[in-house]
Motif scaffolding. Structure first.
Motif, PDB file in Angstrom:
ATOM      1  N   ASN A  35       1.083  -0.887   0.219  1.00  0.00           N
ATOM      2  CA  ASN A  35       0.307   0.361  -0.099  1.00  0.00           C
ATOM      3  C   ASN A  35       1.325   1.279   0.167  1.00  0.00           C
ATOM      4  O   ASN A  35       1.805   1.391   0.436  1.00  0.00           O
ATOM      5  CB  ASN A  35      -0.952   0.253   0.984  1.00  0.00           C
ATOM      6  CG  ASN A  35      -2.079   0.702   1.049  1.00  0.00           C
ATOM      7  OD1 ASN A  35      -1.708   1.803   0.886  1.00  0.00           O
ATOM      8  ND2 ASN A  35      -2.948   0.489   1.209  1.00  0.00           N
ATOM      9  N   THR A  36       0.847   2.187  -1.055  1.00  0.00           N
ATOM     10  CA  THR A  36       1.340   3.350  -0.898  1.00  0.00           C
ATOM     11  C   THR A  36       1.375   4.074  -0.347  1.00  0.00           C
ATOM     12  O   THR A  36       2.222   4.965   0.678  1.00  0.00           O
ATOM     13  CB  THR A  36       0.922   4.212  -1.799  1.00  0.00           C
ATOM     14  OG1 THR A  36      -0.493   4.860  -1.936  1.00  0.00           O
ATOM     15  CG2 THR A  36       1.241   3.898  -3.070  1.00  0.00           C
ATOM     16  N   LYS A  37       0.566   4.185   0.980  1.00  0.00           N
ATOM     17  CA  LYS A  37       0.414   4.779   2.548  1.00  0.00           C
ATOM     18  C   LYS A  37       1.486   4.140   3.875  1.00  0.00           C
ATOM     19  O   LYS A  37       1.011   5.208   4.800  1.00  0.00           O
ATOM     20  CB  LYS A  37      -1.032   5.112   3.385  1.00  0.00           C
ATOM     21  CG  LYS A  37      -2.937   4.937   2.019  1.00  0.00           C
ATOM     22  CD  LYS A  37      -3.927   4.422   3.184  1.00  0.00           C
ATOM     23  CE  LYS A  37      -4.773   4.974   2.133  1.00  0.00           C
ATOM     24  NZ  LYS A  37      -6.346   4.563   2.919  1.00  0.00           N
ATOM     25  N   ILE A  38       2.733   3.425   3.044  1.00  0.00           N
ATOM     26  CA  ILE A  38       2.706   2.903   4.334  1.00  0.00           C
ATOM     27  C   ILE A  38       4.355   3.689   3.817  1.00  0.00           C
ATOM     28  O   ILE A  38       4.511   3.596   2.482  1.00  0.00           O
ATOM     29  CB  ILE A  38       3.601   1.878   4.035  1.00  0.00           C
ATOM     30  CG1 ILE A  38       2.177   0.722   4.328  1.00  0.00           C
ATOM     31  CG2 ILE A  38       4.909   0.696   4.526  1.00  0.00           C
ATOM     32  CD1 ILE A  38       2.220  -0.830   3.959  1.00  0.00           C
ATOM     33  N   SER A  39       4.925   4.235   4.349  1.00  0.00           N
ATOM     34  CA  SER A  39       6.414   5.274   5.054  1.00  0.00           C
ATOM     35  C   SER A  39       7.133   4.138   5.463  1.00  0.00           C
ATOM     36  O   SER A  39       7.095   3.378   6.090  1.00  0.00           O
ATOM     37  CB  SER A  39       5.971   6.347   5.293  1.00  0.00           C
ATOM     38  OG  SER A  39       5.750   6.576   6.622  1.00  0.00           O
ATOM     39  N   GLU A  40       8.579   4.690   5.064  1.00  0.00           N
ATOM     40  CA  GLU A  40       9.912   4.081   6.047  1.00  0.00           C
ATOM     41  C   GLU A  40      10.812   4.861   6.613  1.00  0.00           C
ATOM     42  O   GLU A  40      10.501   6.290   5.407  1.00  0.00           O
ATOM     43  CB  GLU A  40      10.284   3.127   4.747  1.00  0.00           C
ATOM     44  CG  GLU A  40      11.077   3.402   3.825  1.00  0.00           C
ATOM     45  CD  GLU A  40      11.436   2.302   2.470  1.00  0.00           C
ATOM     46  OE1 GLU A  40      12.251   1.823   2.937  1.00  0.00           O
ATOM     47  OE2 GLU A  40      12.410   3.106   1.689  1.00  0.00           O
ATOM     48  N   GLN A  41      11.502   5.231   7.557  1.00  0.00           N
ATOM     49  CA  GLN A  41      12.416   5.857   7.761  1.00  0.00           C
ATOM     50  C   GLN A  41      13.568   5.135   8.342  1.00  0.00           C
ATOM     51  O   GLN A  41      13.367   3.553   8.554  1.00  0.00           O
ATOM     52  CB  GLN A  41      11.732   6.756   9.636  1.00  0.00           C
ATOM     53  CG  GLN A  41      11.116   7.797   8.891  1.00  0.00           C
ATOM     54  CD  GLN A  41      10.505   8.323   9.519  1.00  0.00           C
ATOM     55  OE1 GLN A  41      10.341   8.479  11.408  1.00  0.00           O
ATOM     56  NE2 GLN A  41      10.477   9.876   9.368  1.00  0.00           N
ATOM     57  N   ILE A  42      14.721   5.477   9.195  1.00  0.00           N
ATOM     58  CA  ILE A  42      15.482   4.843   9.536  1.00  0.00           C
ATOM     59  C   ILE A  42      15.414   5.616  10.733  1.00  0.00           C
ATOM     60  O   ILE A  42      15.353   6.755  11.235  1.00  0.00           O
ATOM     61  CB  ILE A  42      17.444   5.141   9.565  1.00  0.00           C
ATOM     62  CG1 ILE A  42      17.275   4.899   7.928  1.00  0.00           C
ATOM     63  CG2 ILE A  42      17.902   5.027   9.968  1.00  0.00           C
ATOM     64  CD1 ILE A  42      17.207   2.900   7.560  1.00  0.00           C
ATOM     65  N   ILE A  43      15.252   4.256  12.385  1.00  0.00           N
ATOM     66  CA  ILE A  43      14.883   5.263  13.618  1.00  0.00           C
ATOM     67  C   ILE A  43      16.348   4.934  13.920  1.00  0.00           C
ATOM     68  O   ILE A  43      17.310   5.024  13.662  1.00  0.00           O
ATOM     69  CB  ILE A  43      14.162   4.046  14.428  1.00  0.00           C
ATOM     70  CG1 ILE A  43      14.658   2.379  14.201  1.00  0.00           C
ATOM     71  CG2 ILE A  43      12.026   3.879  13.553  1.00  0.00           C
ATOM     72  CD1 ILE A  43      14.059   1.407  15.375  1.00  0.00           C
ATOM     73  N   GLU A  44      15.830   5.903  15.125  1.00  0.00           N
ATOM     74  CA  GLU A  44      16.993   6.307  16.278  1.00  0.00           C
ATOM     75  C   GLU A  44      18.263   5.374  16.182  1.00  0.00           C
ATOM     76  O   GLU A  44      19.948   5.808  16.491  1.00  0.00           O
ATOM     77  CB  GLU A  44      17.060   6.595  17.578  1.00  0.00           C
ATOM     78  CG  GLU A  44      16.095   7.848  17.282  1.00  0.00           C
ATOM     79  CD  GLU A  44      15.393   8.865  18.497  1.00  0.00           C
ATOM     80  OE1 GLU A  44      16.016   8.130  19.430  1.00  0.00           O
ATOM     81  OE2 GLU A  44      14.975   9.426  18.284  1.00  0.00           O
ATOM     82  N   SER A  45      18.231   3.838  16.011  1.00  0.00           N
ATOM     83  CA  SER A  45      18.931   2.795  16.675  1.00  0.00           C
ATOM     84  C   SER A  45      19.244   1.978  15.252  1.00  0.00           C
ATOM     85  O   SER A  45      20.109   1.639  15.585  1.00  0.00           O
ATOM     86  CB  SER A  45      18.067   1.584  16.924  1.00  0.00           C
ATOM     87  OG  SER A  45      17.074   1.202  16.125  1.00  0.00           O
ATOM     88  N   GLY A  46      19.323   2.938  14.392  1.00  0.00           N
ATOM     89  CA  GLY A  46      19.677   2.985  12.655  1.00  0.00           C
ATOM     90  C   GLY A  46      19.109   1.228  11.852  1.00  0.00           C
ATOM     91  O   GLY A  46      20.323   1.183  11.361  1.00  0.00           O
ATOM     92  N   ALA A  47      18.216   1.712  12.711  1.00  0.00           N
ATOM     93  CA  ALA A  47      17.403   0.342  11.562  1.00  0.00           C
ATOM     94  C   ALA A  47      15.848   0.762  10.640  1.00  0.00           C
ATOM     95  O   ALA A  47      15.493   1.532  10.967  1.00  0.00           O
ATOM     96  CB  ALA A  47      16.839  -0.978  12.392  1.00  0.00           C
ATOM     97  N   PRO A  48      15.616   0.174  10.303  1.00  0.00           N
ATOM     98  CA  PRO A  48      14.923  -0.017   8.599  1.00  0.00           C
ATOM     99  C   PRO A  48      13.148  -0.052   9.444  1.00  0.00           C
ATOM    100  O   PRO A  48      13.346  -0.901  10.482  1.00  0.00           O
ATOM    101  CB  PRO A  48      14.815  -0.290   7.315  1.00  0.00           C
ATOM    102  CG  PRO A  48      16.509  -1.290   7.817  1.00  0.00           C
ATOM    103  CD  PRO A  48      16.351  -0.918   9.317  1.00  0.00           C
ATOM    104  N   SER A  49      12.113   1.258   9.411  1.00  0.00           N
ATOM    105  CA  SER A  49      10.983   0.062   9.771  1.00  0.00           C
ATOM    106  C   SER A  49      10.041   1.494   9.032  1.00  0.00           C
ATOM    107  O   SER A  49      10.739   1.935   8.286  1.00  0.00           O
ATOM    108  CB  SER A  49      10.734   2.038  11.740  1.00  0.00           C
ATOM    109  OG  SER A  49      10.940   0.741  12.170  1.00  0.00           O
TER     110      SER A  49
END
Length: 122
Positions: free
Chosen positions: A35-49
């Motif tokens: 779904n295009t509503k899902i986004s991704e980031q790198i969280i503070e611990s350094g992992a993709p979320s």
């Protein structure tokens, strides 16, 4: 709404020294493709979320023999197919051993992500 940081995640994966990096990218593309509503980031611990209205799931690279994806509130998902492991009050875990395992779990992973979106929109 969380801003997607796809370019940052791409750079992270390009530099990642991890034996299951290809599997991580495959799982990532499956989740983002649901779904295009899902986004991704790198969280503070350094992992993709991954996010949709709140944090949905985060990769963990602590184990070298399997790829771990933590669904932070996975207990609220109906897992009648046995995708998840874990007895934590809220978290559930999906582990991938190799690319074949990713392919075998793809349909169930997509269902879990769709269920998450449905719950978040209810």
């Amino acid at each position: 709404m969380t801003r997607s940081e796809t370019a940052k995640v791409n750079r992270f994966l390009d530099r990642l020294d991890y034996p299951l990096r290809a599997e991580m990218n495959a799982v990532r593309l499956i989740i983002l493709g649901v779904n295009t509503k899902i986004s991704e980031q790198i969280i503070e611990s350094g992992a993709p979320s991954f996010y949709y209205k709140e944090c949905m799931a985060t990769f963990s690279t602590n184990k070298r023999k399997c790829l771990t994806l933590i669904f932070h509130n996975g207990a609220m998902l109906n897992d009648c197919i046995g995708l998840f492991t874990g007895e934590h009050e809220t978290k559930r875990i999906v582990r991938f051993k190799n690319m074949n395992d990713v392919k075998c779990k793809e349909a169930n992973l997509k269902k879990a992500v769709n269920d998450w979106i449905h719950i978040m929109e209810s």
